[in-house]
Design an enzyme around this catalytic site. Structure first.
Site, short mmCIF file in Angstrom:
data_model
loop_
_atom_site.label_atom_id
_atom_site.label_comp_id
_atom_site.label_asym_id
_atom_site.label_seq_id
_atom_site.Cartn_x
_atom_site.Cartn_y
_atom_site.Cartn_z
N LEU A 260 -7.49 1.10 -7.72
CA LEU A 260 -6.66 -0.08 -7.51
C LEU A 260 -5.63 -0.26 -8.62
CD1 LEU A 260 -6.07 -2.65 -5.88
CD2 LEU A 260 -7.81 -3.81 -7.26
N ASP A 261 -4.35 -0.35 -8.22
CA ASP A 261 -3.24 -0.64 -9.13
C ASP A 261 -3.19 0.30 -10.33
OD1 ASP A 261 -2.41 -2.67 -7.50
OD2 ASP A 261 -3.39 -4.27 -8.65
N ALA A 262 -3.60 1.54 -10.13
CA ALA A 262 -3.65 2.48 -11.25
C ALA A 262 -2.91 3.79 -10.95
CB ALA A 262 -5.11 2.79 -11.62
#
Length: 317
Positions: A260-262
């Site tokens: 997630l969001d990486a």
């Protein structure tokens, strides 16, 4: 290989501009622009072969960016050039660059001629927040984004008299409302809707796409999220950051991965805020950053400025 010498030779295109100082023999009425990006194991002679390929067909390089990271056996380049499509047909261009690609065992060799090639087809996926969605639609309408928006998909039901729906109807862009729950994210239906797209854009889509979805789609997905510093998670992050008195806010656009969001970062923007900001101006500044950051990331991607680097980085020319 002499590293110092190699690094100097890599900068030759940037210093001399590959013909920027030479008068072009091309007929101005027939000039067409092209872009080529190249990624391969580093070796001697890559720049020479690429420039000779273009020059031998009567083309002229306007500018080139080279990146050869230290202690890494990898070469990156992005070249912008002009040419006469009568003298250098598009099919022949692909064959010429393919030959060089095989010569240097390239992992990436992509050429794009905006005037001749079709625009990238994208689908935009959004939730209730629509500042990014509206900005993308107007940028598309004004011709500032080199894409064709095929459809908008959302888990938020917008009424028939809303600005977004009216805009989409006027421009013939389908809107698909798919109600989602924790048990059913409607991913199979989304996949069916985006099969003919070149990449996806998440314009503040507040659902997590599963690894199965990412593997099934198999193409790039660009996301935008706030980059409030320090980072605030959960609901209403702008209010959290405002209450904490932060002095710097930001936005990050990146590729979507299973983590997630990486995913690899494409673009980031920041702006200062102060004690003079109220919650309304604070939110407005944050949303403006998100709009600008997402639009720039999409534009850079379409202009072939973004290349993968190592496991979780990007080269952005």
């Amino acid at each position: 290989m002499n590293l110092t010498r190699r690094r100097v030779s890599s900068r030759i295109p940037q210093v001399f501009g590959f013909g920027r100082f030479f008068k072009s023999s091309l007929d101005p009425s027939s000039i067409t622009h092209g872009v080529h990006v190249f990624q391969c194991p580093d070796s001697v002679g890559i720049v020479a072969k690429l420039s000779d390929c273009i020059a031998s067909r009567g083309g002229n390089i306007l500018g080139a960016d080279i990146f050869v990271p230290q202690n890494k056996n990898v070469f990156y380049s992005r070249s912008e050039f002009i040419f006469d499509p009568v003298k250098w047909p598009r099919v022949q261009m692909d064959e010429d660059f393919l030959r060089i690609s095989k010569m240097f065992d390239a992992t990436r060799s992509v050429v794009r001629v905006p005037k001749l090639d079709p625009k990238f087809k994208i689908a935009v996926i959004a939730s209730k927040q629509e500042h990014c969605l509206i900005d993308l639609l107007h940028s598309w309408q004004d011709g500032r984004l080199p894409v064709d928006i095929t459809r908008v998909i959302s888990n938020h039901d917008r009424g028939p008299d809303t600005h977004v729906i009216r805009f989409l109807e006027r421009n013939g862009i389908p809107y698909h409302y798919l109600h989602t729950t924790k048990e059913n994210k409607r991913e199979e239906e989304i996949l069916d809707l985006v099969q003919n797209t070149d990449f996806l854009v998440l314009a503040r889509y507040m659902q997590i796409l599963s690894g199965k979805f990412l593997q099934s789609y198999g193409k790039d997905i660009i996301n935008i999220h706030h980059g409030l510093l320090p980072s605030f998670k959960g609901g209403n992050p702008s209010k959290q950051a405002f209450d904490a008195g932060v002095k710097l806010i930001g936005a990050t656009s990146h590729f979507v991965t299973e983590e997630l969001d990486a995913g690899p970062i494409i673009e980031q923007m920041v702006e200062r805020v102060s004690h003079r900001d109220n919650i309304q101006s604070f939110v407005r500044k944050s949303e403006n950053l998100e709009k600008q950051c997402l639009a720039k990331a999409i534009k850079s991607y379409c202009e072939l400025r973004v290349l993968p680097y190592e496991e979780n980085k990007t080269v952005v020319f």
